[in-house]
Structure formats: C-alpha cells, structure tokens
Design a protein around this motif. Sequence first.
Motif, PDB file in Angstrom:
ATOM      1  N   GLN A   2       6.481 -10.822  -4.130  1.00  0.00           N
ATOM      2  CA  GLN A   2       6.895 -11.209  -2.775  1.00  0.00           C
ATOM      3  C   GLN A   2       6.699 -10.077  -1.774  1.00  0.00           C
ATOM      4  O   GLN A   2       6.320 -10.305  -0.631  1.00  0.00           O
ATOM      5  CB  GLN A   2       8.366 -11.653  -2.775  1.00  0.00           C
ATOM      6  CG  GLN A   2       8.605 -12.973  -3.466  1.00  0.00           C
ATOM      7  CD  GLN A   2       7.777 -14.084  -2.855  1.00  0.00           C
ATOM      8  OE1 GLN A   2       7.779 -14.281  -1.648  1.00  0.00           O
ATOM      9  NE2 GLN A   2       7.029 -14.794  -3.688  1.00  0.00           N
ATOM     10  N   ILE A   3       6.967  -8.839  -2.229  1.00  0.00           N
ATOM     11  CA  ILE A   3       6.785  -7.695  -1.334  1.00  0.00           C
ATOM     12  C   ILE A   3       5.309  -7.605  -0.919  1.00  0.00           C
ATOM     13  O   ILE A   3       4.981  -7.478   0.257  1.00  0.00           O
ATOM     14  CB  ILE A   3       7.235  -6.392  -2.033  1.00  0.00           C
ATOM     15  CG1 ILE A   3       8.754  -6.412  -2.236  1.00  0.00           C
ATOM     16  CG2 ILE A   3       6.821  -5.173  -1.215  1.00  0.00           C
ATOM     17  CD1 ILE A   3       9.258  -5.300  -3.139  1.00  0.00           C
ATOM     18  N   ARG A  38       4.315 -10.297   1.442  1.00  0.00           N
ATOM     19  CA  ARG A  38       4.746 -10.023   2.816  1.00  0.00           C
ATOM     20  C   ARG A  38       3.765  -9.070   3.497  1.00  0.00           C
ATOM     21  O   ARG A  38       3.370  -9.294   4.638  1.00  0.00           O
ATOM     22  CB  ARG A  38       6.155  -9.429   2.794  1.00  0.00           C
ATOM     23  CG  ARG A  38       6.630  -8.997   4.154  1.00  0.00           C
ATOM     24  CD  ARG A  38       8.113  -9.041   4.272  1.00  0.00           C
ATOM     25  NE  ARG A  38       8.621 -10.399   4.145  1.00  0.00           N
ATOM     26  CZ  ARG A  38       9.893 -10.726   4.312  1.00  0.00           C
ATOM     27  NH1 ARG A  38      10.762  -9.804   4.588  1.00  0.00           N
ATOM     28  NH2 ARG A  38      10.285 -11.967   4.189  1.00  0.00           N
ATOM     29  N   ARG A  75       0.689 -10.955   4.451  1.00  0.00           N
ATOM     30  CA  ARG A  75       0.868 -11.747   5.672  1.00  0.00           C
ATOM     31  C   ARG A  75       0.800 -10.873   6.909  1.00  0.00           C
ATOM     32  O   ARG A  75       0.310 -11.289   7.947  1.00  0.00           O
ATOM     33  CB  ARG A  75       2.206 -12.483   5.629  1.00  0.00           C
ATOM     34  CG  ARG A  75       2.122 -13.844   4.967  1.00  0.00           C
ATOM     35  CD  ARG A  75       3.290 -14.715   5.354  1.00  0.00           C
ATOM     36  NE  ARG A  75       4.566 -14.140   4.922  1.00  0.00           N
ATOM     37  CZ  ARG A  75       5.053 -14.259   3.692  1.00  0.00           C
ATOM     38  NH1 ARG A  75       4.389 -14.923   2.790  1.00  0.00           N
ATOM     39  NH2 ARG A  75       6.206 -13.713   3.367  1.00  0.00           N
ATOM     40  N   MET A  76       1.294  -9.625   6.778  1.00  0.00           N
ATOM     41  CA  MET A  76       1.302  -8.740   7.940  1.00  0.00           C
ATOM     42  C   MET A  76      -0.111  -8.398   8.412  1.00  0.00           C
ATOM     43  O   MET A  76      -0.352  -8.209   9.598  1.00  0.00           O
ATOM     44  CB  MET A  76       2.051  -7.450   7.612  1.00  0.00           C
ATOM     45  CG  MET A  76       3.539  -7.542   7.894  1.00  0.00           C
ATOM     46  SD  MET A  76       4.431  -6.204   7.080  1.00  0.00           S
ATOM     47  CE  MET A  76       3.647  -4.784   7.816  1.00  0.00           C
ATOM     48  N   ARG A  80      -2.132  -7.393  -4.671  1.00  0.00           N
ATOM     49  CA  ARG A  80      -1.119  -8.322  -5.166  1.00  0.00           C
ATOM     50  C   ARG A  80      -1.430  -8.747  -6.601  1.00  0.00           C
ATOM     51  O   ARG A  80      -0.529  -8.824  -7.446  1.00  0.00           O
ATOM     52  CB  ARG A  80      -1.089  -9.541  -4.238  1.00  0.00           C
ATOM     53  CG  ARG A  80       0.115 -10.406  -4.445  1.00  0.00           C
ATOM     54  CD  ARG A  80       0.164 -11.495  -3.400  1.00  0.00           C
ATOM     55  NE  ARG A  80       1.079 -12.532  -3.800  1.00  0.00           N
ATOM     56  CZ  ARG A  80       1.182 -13.697  -3.185  1.00  0.00           C
ATOM     57  NH1 ARG A  80       0.424 -13.968  -2.144  1.00  0.00           N
ATOM     58  NH2 ARG A  80       2.038 -14.595  -3.605  1.00  0.00           N
TER      59      ARG A  80
END
Lengths: 310, 279
Positions: free
Chosen positions: B266-267, B270, B273-274, B212
Amino acid sequence: MTDKFISIEGIAKRYPGAGGGTTAVFENLWLSMPRGEFCCVIGHSGCGKTTVLNILAGLDAPSEGAVIVDGQAISGTSLDRAVIFQSHALLPWRTVLGNVAYAVTSKWRSWDRAKVKEHAQTFIDLVGLTGSEHKRPSELSGGMKQRVGIARALSITPKIMLMDEPFSALDALTRGTLQDEVRRICLETGQTAFMITHDVDEAIYLADKIFLMTNGPGAVLAEVVENPLPKDRGRTDLHRHPLYYALRNHIVDFLVSRSKNFAAEKPDHDPRNVPVVLIGKPGLTIAADAKPEPPRETSWPGLSRPSTSS
Amino acid sequence: MTSSLRLRAGLVSIVLLAAFLGIWHLATRSSGTVAAMSPEYAKLMGLTATQGKSAMPGPLDVGAKLWEHLRRPFYDNGPNDKGLGIQLGFSIARVGTGYLLAVLVAIPLGFLIGMSPLLSKALDPFIQVLKPISPLAWMPLALYTIKDSSISAIFVIFICSIWPMLLNTVFGVASVRKEWINVARTLEVGTLRRAFTVILPAAAPTILTGMRISIGIAWLVIVAAEMLVGGTGIGYFVWNEWNNLSITNVIIAILLIGIVGMLLDQILARFTRMVTFPE
C-alpha cells in the motif's frame, strides 16, 4: 525571393530500402522563404513534408544538402526555431504555466522564478488561456492544449515557428478559432512561420506562399503558389474574393491529379528554379484558365488599397 | 452509488470473514473421544489426548494468543523467545536495507541502460539469465563469500528485488514518448536536465510499478531466507514455532506476514499514485 531568411539547399532524405538499395523520400529539394512570411506546405501523406519540417527543426538530419537560416547553416535543434507539434506534446505532469515556464527557463537559464512566471503568463494571456494556468493538460480540451503548445512555442520568441499539422486533430470550429489566433499573432509579431497542412482552405487563409509537393517517394517541390488574397483577409468572407476559387481550384487540381503525374508531365522540372505561380496576374496560363466569379457583395477593404503584402 | 457499493462490499467481506471463522471454529471443536488413562500418564499428554481437543487451534485460541502477543510485542527473553514486534522489526530492517540498496543500483543502472540502445542490447542476455534464478539459490554462494548469515539475507533481498526495478526502469526510460524528447531537444535542454525534467517524470510511474513488484517479492523471499539463516526475523519465528509445534503461533505469524506485506504494498501504491499523471 532575394531575401532568403530560410534557405533549404538541395536536401535529400534516403532510407535503406528493401534488398540493400535506398529509397529516397525526396531528392535535391530547394526551397526558400523571406523573413516575416507565412508559408504552407501542401502534399499528400508520404511526400516527406514532415521530414522537411523535422530537418528544418533540426530533429532530423538530411542525407545530403544543407539548410541555412539567417545566414547560418543549421546543425541540430535550436531555440531560434520553435516547433508546434501535431499532438501538442505537452508534458502531462506539468501545469499549463509549468509547460510554458519550462520553455522559458530553457531559453533564459539565469532568470529567477518570478521573471519566468511573468514572461510565461504574457504568452498564456496572448493565446487566451488566462485563468487556466494551473490546470494540467488532461483537464484541457484539444483546442486548449494546442493553445498551450502555441504559447510554449511563442514564449521563447523564436525566429521561426514550425508547425506540423497543428490543427488536424481538432474539430472544425476549434480549428477555425485557432487559425484566427495564429494568424493574428503572426501578423502582430511579424513571425516567420512554416506550416504543414492537409487543409487547402487553411493554407489559403494563413499562407502568403503555398508550396505544393508531389507524391513520394521521390517527391519534388512542384510549384510555389503566391497567395493573391490581401493580407487583411478574414476567414468568414474569404470565399467571396474574386481570386479565391481560382486559387483553390489550382491547389485542389494539383492534389487530385497533377501531384501524381507531375514527373511525367514535366520532365524538365528544375528543382532549383521552381515555378512561381501568381494567380490572377496576367501573362500566366493558369490565370487565363481560371474564371473567377464576379465579385458579389464583398467586404474587401484590402482590394481598394495598395497591397501591403511584400 | 459508489458509497453504497463500498458499503455492500464491506458487508459481504464481513459476512465471508464470519463464515470462515465460524467454519474454522466448528471444524476444530473437541472431538470428544478421550482414551482412558491414568492421571499420571495424562499429565504427560497434551489436551488433545486428555480432553479430546482438536490438534488444530481454533479461532478463539489464535485470538487469545494474538492478544497476548499484541500486549507484549517487544519482550526479549533470549535468543528463542522474542516478541513478534522485534521479529517483524528484524525482517523489515533486512528487507528495507536490501531493497534500498537495490533501488540505489537498479534505478541509475536502468536509466543508463534505457538511454543507451547499445548497453540495452549488450546487457540483455545477462539480465535474462540472472532474472529467473531463485534468490535462495544465491544463499550458499552468499554465505560462502560474505561469511555472515545476516548480511547474506540482505544480499538475497537485494538480488531478488533488483530485477523488476531494473527491467521496469529500462522499459520506462526507453519508452518515454518521442514527442516529449523532441520537445526537450527543440528547447536545447541538456542531457542531464532532460533526464531529470522529462525522462524521470515520464518514466516514474513505470519505475514505481517495478518498485512495487520488488517490495512484494522481497517480502516473500525474506521469510524463506530467514528460515535458512535463522537467528531472528519473522521467518525464523515461523520455523522456530513449527519446531515447538505451536501451530497457534505459526498461524499468527502467517497472519502478520500477510498484513505487513499488504502495508508495504500500500505504501508503494501510494507513491505510485503520487507520480502518476493523467493524460
């Protein structure tokens, strides 16, 4: 002690100390256990209990000496020796079933998914976690996590279970229930178990034999205490047994004072022939010192029967 | 409680946006002073001189222009006049290629370094020296050796996005909890299976955090890189519109760079978070 299922033969563990020398946690440690017995090690922090367990597990190697299990010197870890970790050590990204299944697939690589699942489920049921299979460790309480740890260890049907203070992080009530469970499972399956504990009562309840270790560094195995309580003892009326306090006092005395001064008191201690203490048996000084209370209302069916313990 | 908090925060956001647009609008109003000039001369001059319009475009100008762009995002009128969609597409493609190459190198390499204390110590000085180098400093060297400006831009993206991923992978792999490793060891799990079933899932959140950070840096760098290499891309667009003195287009480009950067972040958020597990 003729049947030596586990035999620790003269192991030592040394670490490089300050100033170029070495510090020995323990030297020349001998210890043996027959098959199917539950043994506890008691000693203060820093006496090398965990190191002994790690060496038995194969996670650590002794600086000297060897460990023989079932007639073979061990080298490294093995699926024959399951470890229950103090911190339960569950993989948090796997579910309860996933954690147990991970162990099952590690042992039986060729099994298909359904068979692994069925086998894992048996052990999840055994520790009383039916219905929580798909929960993640973070959703479980401390006691439930340790149950998963136990199920995982049992699921690979090990020859020996090694437990490093498995219940020390739990509250008293949960600890009691889990002790019951472990005792029941070990009795039912005839599991050989080696457990480290700080808790005298836990040792008395669970162990057939209690190993007392002196303080480190330079710790030695001071005594092997045979548990005089019958095999079918119960946790609730344990303290009513006539020999309970003699046993308990002996261990507590050792921990409070003798563990510190052992080397000075017994300079001729032979680490290869550690004295076996039989509490309550005639001819032993320790038994004469102890004044067990007369049995009150006891519920000890085991006392009237011939002892089933080996 | 949380929904009302979100609602109130949204309201404050809207109020702040409205205030910002309002101030912007007021600040860029016509100044009103118009110098007298002949109509012939006025034709040569811009609106600033003839009608007293502010030299800075107002929000309405930008909005109108943005609408124009959004209606035709993919037009292509030659090298210096392409739709914003095409320019953004070029930039995203460059970032994607460079970034993906960096992922392919950084994660396996980081795994290796993280699992080997020897390699970790041996390579540390190199990484420490290479990491702080501005990615654009590589540009001349890349242009000289690769001899292709487009590939050079990809190389610059590669080199700037590799470090955070590499360092985070090394850190994530090296700091997998000892007890989880011990579980695998007591179960006699082989090295490869241990890497995939214990170390990878345990280190995944740290690795994704590195990814990220990398995508953010890559997106920052592409604009500057494209200003240098030219030709296509949103960075080139910004520079080209500056040369055209079209501040409106520059502002629109800035806005879009921000939005695309946010989406990329944001991608990755996500994905993070997964793979994140609660303990």
